[in-house]
Design a protein around this motif. Structure first.
Motif, PDB file in Angstrom:
ATOM      1  N   ARG A  90      58.256 -12.190  36.132  1.00 55.97           N
ATOM      2  CA  ARG A  90      59.487 -12.807  35.599  1.00 55.97           C
ATOM      3  C   ARG A  90      60.587 -12.811  36.655  1.00 55.97           C
ATOM      4  NH1 ARG A  90      58.189  -9.370  31.093  1.00 55.97           N
ATOM      5  NH2 ARG A  90      57.424 -10.584  29.303  1.00 55.97           N
ATOM      6  N   SER A  95      53.049  -2.354  41.085  1.00 57.17           N
ATOM      7  CA  SER A  95      52.840  -2.070  39.663  1.00 57.17           C
ATOM      8  C   SER A  95      51.924  -0.872  39.475  1.00 57.17           C
ATOM      9  CB  SER A  95      52.242  -3.297  38.962  1.00 57.17           C
ATOM     10  OG  SER A  95      53.089  -4.408  39.067  1.00 57.17           O
ATOM     11  N   VAL A  99      65.694  -8.644  35.745  1.00 62.18           N
ATOM     12  CA  VAL A  99      65.322 -10.003  36.141  1.00 62.18           C
ATOM     13  C   VAL A  99      66.559 -10.773  36.591  1.00 62.18           C
ATOM     14  CG1 VAL A  99      64.339 -12.187  35.331  1.00 62.18           C
ATOM     15  CG2 VAL A  99      63.312 -10.014  34.621  1.00 62.18           C
ATOM     16  N   PHE A 112      62.378  -2.467  33.495  1.00 63.80           N
ATOM     17  CA  PHE A 112      61.789  -3.040  32.288  1.00 63.80           C
ATOM     18  C   PHE A 112      62.812  -3.804  31.452  1.00 63.80           C
ATOM     19  CE2 PHE A 112      58.998   0.460  33.461  1.00 63.80           C
ATOM     20  CZ  PHE A 112      57.753  -0.157  33.411  1.00 63.80           C
ATOM     21  N   SER A 113      64.023  -3.989  31.976  1.00 63.67           N
ATOM     22  CA  SER A 113      65.082  -4.637  31.212  1.00 63.67           C
ATOM     23  C   SER A 113      65.267  -6.086  31.636  1.00 63.67           C
ATOM     24  CB  SER A 113      66.405  -3.888  31.421  1.00 63.67           C
ATOM     25  OG  SER A 113      66.852  -4.045  32.768  1.00 63.67           O
ATOM     26  N   ALA A 114      65.914  -6.866  30.752  1.00 64.29           N
ATOM     27  CA  ALA A 114      66.259  -8.250  31.099  1.00 64.29           C
ATOM     28  C   ALA A 114      67.261  -8.279  32.245  1.00 64.29           C
ATOM     29  CB  ALA A 114      66.828  -8.959  29.872  1.00 64.29           C
ATOM     30  N   LYS A 151      54.096  -7.879  34.704  1.00 66.12           N
ATOM     31  CA  LYS A 151      54.670  -9.062  34.061  1.00 66.12           C
ATOM     32  C   LYS A 151      56.173  -9.158  34.335  1.00 66.12           C
ATOM     33  CE  LYS A 151      53.070  -8.231  29.883  1.00 66.12           C
ATOM     34  NZ  LYS A 151      52.782  -8.451  28.437  1.00 66.12           N
ATOM     35  N   GLN A 152      56.853  -8.013  34.343  1.00 68.01           N
ATOM     36  CA  GLN A 152      58.282  -8.022  34.612  1.00 68.01           C
ATOM     37  C   GLN A 152      58.580  -8.467  36.050  1.00 68.01           C
ATOM     38  OE1 GLN A 152      60.435  -7.948  32.455  1.00 68.01           O
ATOM     39  NE2 GLN A 152      62.277  -6.785  32.954  1.00 68.01           N
ATOM     40  N   GLU A 174      52.597  -3.993  32.124  1.00 69.62           N
ATOM     41  CA  GLU A 174      53.919  -4.395  31.652  1.00 69.62           C
ATOM     42  C   GLU A 174      54.868  -4.585  32.833  1.00 69.62           C
ATOM     43  OE1 GLU A 174      57.527  -2.672  28.805  1.00 69.62           O
ATOM     44  OE2 GLU A 174      55.563  -1.683  28.807  1.00 69.62           O
ATOM     45  N   LEU A 175      54.809  -3.676  33.806  1.00 72.46           N
ATOM     46  CA  LEU A 175      55.662  -3.805  34.989  1.00 72.46           C
ATOM     47  C   LEU A 175      55.278  -5.043  35.794  1.00 72.46           C
ATOM     48  CD1 LEU A 175      57.880  -2.709  36.810  1.00 72.46           C
ATOM     49  CD2 LEU A 175      56.176  -1.233  37.903  1.00 72.46           C
TER      50      LEU A 175
END
Length: 765
Positions: free
Chosen positions: A549, A523, A483, A478-480, A545-546, A542-543
């Motif tokens: 990304r 997910s 990605v 879930f972190s930047a 979408k991550q 949420e996962l």
């Protein structure tokens, strides 16, 4: 500096120009769009005025159609909300509905008609029958009779066209809608919707492609001499202007324009309806109040009074014999040109509704480029094989490694040779991110280098998953950082594959990569059900979408290394109806699920969640995973706590949906080539599943779906993820011990496959 020597040049960024730009860009063509205005979207352009109210600069536009293909096309670029347009007209001091219906007649003539038969009798008594009206007046009299003609249409037509109905073609007033009931909708089409974010936002998505360059504030006629070396040029402006008005003699083709007078008023609403027509006394033709249309909440309101005029932007061709004769000369000249095409309302001197404009552009593209306008990938065999390579961290916190469980990494050469015996030379393999990425900028590809060498020796084409349900322990999904780390890993994969191919005869070949296998399924397993790491519950969206990304970042990173790559976006596709007898709750769940199953592809393409920066360029080949359990009943429940209960629709049930229907639905939505990236069954079900599935895939191909191949997955049996028992799901079962591993052919299934391969060979020859 603008390069005017682009392969595809399009004049105008309205409906016709935008559709053609999008279609050609997705064929891999470079497209230049020249637009003389300061904005895209043509006459559909909308914007927020100084008071923050969404308005249309060139008048209200209402999308309505019975054309399912057009409706499916526009849905790719916007969310839509239902809107049924209604129009009132101020006549004799009354506001009455248009189209003419029972309420209209009752109000204007103080009658009490109550049903269709009474209304039809009134029409029969008042209409002036005419099977072949010669002009607009005769058409109007045939539709509504002389009294309504005088009250509602004669003067309105004069204001609109500066001509009385008898001076116009019959087609203009043949469109007068008349109803014999109380239906007051202006249109009765099946699909009546408006784009949630407005039309301009929709056009931005249509034109958002790296192959498209839009040059605003550029009049084609100012740069005409610079536009050279194009393969095709599409012109959407007035046709007479293109030819310097050479056939117009002293008079040009006639067009009607509109002068819009905007007023913002300090009140919530000005009128009771979105559009009110004024056919008689006033100089303006109608007043439009946009808040009724857009559903916007605002303490003020903006109204627009419309005055038709001969001056200004051309909106409406004026259909009469004089103009038709002039247009025919231009059309004859246009037909003689090579690689220049005239498309749209002004170029064809013909009025189009919005859906007709979309259809006109799509049909021209189809005529020029063929029905399936997709760049099909090149695989060495249509039937493919996938080797199970799940690397997830399972419920017991232990890593799965099914490449090792099946010993395919050790028996790779033997496995490839078995495949070649049944005509399969394309395989799907998977890398493990957490095994390769050491977390300190070091990457270890040794396990997979040997498989690349064997594939080269055996002339096997490999499709590689960058990830098959795993990620390193040192990143939080879930972190930047997640990605960024995945993007850097993806670049290293591209470097590794590029270095390998430079040493082999494959250096001119295209890579085929799956950035993240089954975004939706992972997910659900890891973000909703808590079965796999990161063991979350209720965070699946949420996962998802991550992961989108991460996929986008990975693709961008790989493109920095090589452009000899095509991406396959793999997800399961399911059919989940409500089980009879249905309830409204289960029907609603079925409707919701029909949207959910497209989510990851919609995010990648920018159709939803625009903050993720999705774009059509990220949706290349669509990989469809399909198993018997991909069709489930939604079971009716009595409590909301148990609302999500499913059971597989029996394999031979008449309620199962054909795979061909499912594939056509995906293709109609995205217009991308399809690949069946996983399919197969287990145990004794295998032969019947393969026989039926291959037949349905052939049906889809015969109906125009561009399907590049079918991958049996897993080709060799695998252990169950949860308890380790063998599930008997491949063309080959297996027995392995510490010393050896034996592949055991499932002959009933292989017989079906051999027969299918022979049939394809006969058809191809």
């Amino acid at each position: 500096m603008v390069d005017y020597s682009t392969e595809i040049v399009i004049i105008g960024a309205g409906i016709s120009g935008a559709v053609l730009a999008e279609r050609y860009a997705n064929l891999g063509k470079k497209v230049l769009v020249l637009e003389k205005r300061s904005h895209i979207a043509g006459n559909c352009y909308d914007y927020y005025n100084d008071d923050g109210i969404l308005v249309s600069k060139y008048g209200a536009h209402f999308f309505h159609t019975n054309d399912k293909e057009v409706w499916e096309y526009v849905q790719r670029f916007s969310e839509w909300y239902p809107y049924e347009h209604r129009v009132l007209a101020k006549v004799d001091g009354h506001l009455v509905p248009i189209p003419v219906n029972i309420t209209t007649v009752n109000t204007l003539f103080q009658l009490h008609l109550s049903n269709e038969s009474e209304m039809q009798k009134w029409l029969d008594e008042n209409q002036v029958p005419n099977a072949h009206p010669r002009n607009g007046k005769e058409a109007a009299l045939a539709r509504v009779g002389p009294v309504l003609y005088e009250k509602m249409f004669k003067n309105y037509t004069k204001k609109q066209w500066d001509k009385y109905p008898e001076e116009l073609d019959a087609s203009v007033l043949n469109r007068i809608p008349v109803r014999s009931n109380f239906d007051d909708r202006y249109f009765d089409d099946q699909f009546q919707f408006l784009p949630t974010g407005g039309y301009t936002q929709m056009f931005e998505k249509i034109l958002r492609h790296p192959n498209i360059t839009v040059q605003l504030n550029t009049d084609f006629f100012d740069v005409r001499d610079k536009v050279k070396n194009f393969k095709k040029l599409f012109y959407t402006g007035p046709i007479d202007q293109f030819f310097d008005f050479q056939f117009s003699l002293k008079e040009k083709l006639e067009y009607r324009s509109i002068r819009f007078v905007h007023e913002t008023l300090d009140m919530p609403y000005f009128q009771e309806n979105s559009v009110i027509n004024y056919p008689n006394e006033e100089k303006f033709t109608r007043i439009v109040e946009y808040k009724h249309i857009t559903r916007q909440k605002h303490p003020k309101t903006t109204i627009v009074k419309e005055y038709t005029t001969d001056e200004g932007e051309p909106y409406y061709p004026v259909p009469n014999p004089r103009n038709q004769a002039i247009y025919d000369q231009y059309k004859h000249a246009a037909d003689k040109l090579t690689n220049i095409y005239f498309v749209g309302r002004l170029a064809n001197y013909k009025y189009f509704n919005m859906d007709q404009a979309f259809r006109n552009a799509l049909d021209l593209f189809t005529r020029l480029e063929g029905k399936n306008n997709t760049s099909l990938p090149t695989f060495s065999s249509f039937l493919m094989a996938g080797f199970e390579c799940t690397y997830a961290k399972a419920e017991n916190k232990k890593r799965l490694d099914q490449l090792a469980d099946t010993k395919h990494d050790l028996y790779c050469r033997e496995d490839y040779r078995l495949l070649k015996e049944i005509g399969i030379t394309t395989v799907r393999e998977g890398l493990s991110w957490q095994q390769i990425d050491r977390g300190n900028g070091e990457y270890d590809f040794r396990r997979y280098a040997n498989m690349l060498e064997i594939a080269r020796d055996e002339h096997i084409q490999q499709i590689w998953d960058l990830n098959h349900f795993d990620f390193p322990d040192f990143v939080d999904p879930f972190s930047a950082k997640f990605v960024q780390t995945f993007a850097e890993y993806a670049k290293q994969v591209a470097v590794f594959l590029s270095q390998y191919t430079q040493k082999s005869e494959q250096q001119d070949k295209t890579f085929y990569l799956v950035p993240w296998n089954e975004i939706s399924f992972f997910s659900w397993m890891a973000g909703d059900q808590g079965i796999w790491a990161p063991y979350e519950i209720g965070k699946g969206y949420e996962l998802k979408k991550q992961l989108v990304r991460a996929t986008i970042a990975a693709m961008d990173g790989i493109w920095q290394v090589t452009d000899k790559v095509r991406f396959i976006q793999v997800d399961p596709f399911m059919y989940r109806p409500a089980k009879p007898p249905t309830t409204e709750a289960t029907r609603q769940l079925a409707r919701e699920f029909r949207k959910i199953r497209f989510q990851s592809w919609d995010m990648l393409s920018g159709h939803i969640e625009p903050q993720l920066d999705g774009s059509p360029k990220y949706l290349d080949i669509i990989g469809v995973n399909y198993y018997p359990q991909n069709q489930e009943w939604i079971i009716p429940q009595t409590t909301m706590e148990n609302r999500l209960q499913y059971t597989m629709i029996p394999w031979m049930s008449k309620y199962r949906q054909s795979l061909a229907v499912m594939l056509k639905e995906i293709f109609a939505r995205y217009h991308r080539p399809l690949l069946i990236t996983e399919t197969g069954a287990w145990g004794d079900l295998r032969p019947s599943f393969w026989k039926r599935t291959l037949r349905e895939i052939d049906d889809a191909i015969s109906q125009g779906c561009p399907i590049a191949g079918v991958c049996a997955y897993p080709i060799v049996d695998r252990p169950d993820w949860f308890d380790g028992h063998l599930v008997n799901s491949g063309f080959w079962d297996f027995i392995c011990d510490d010393q050896a591993c034996q592949r055991i052919p499932h002959e009933p299934t292989l017989t079906i496959i051999r027969d299918y391969q022979q049939k394809r060979s006969r058809l191809q020859s």
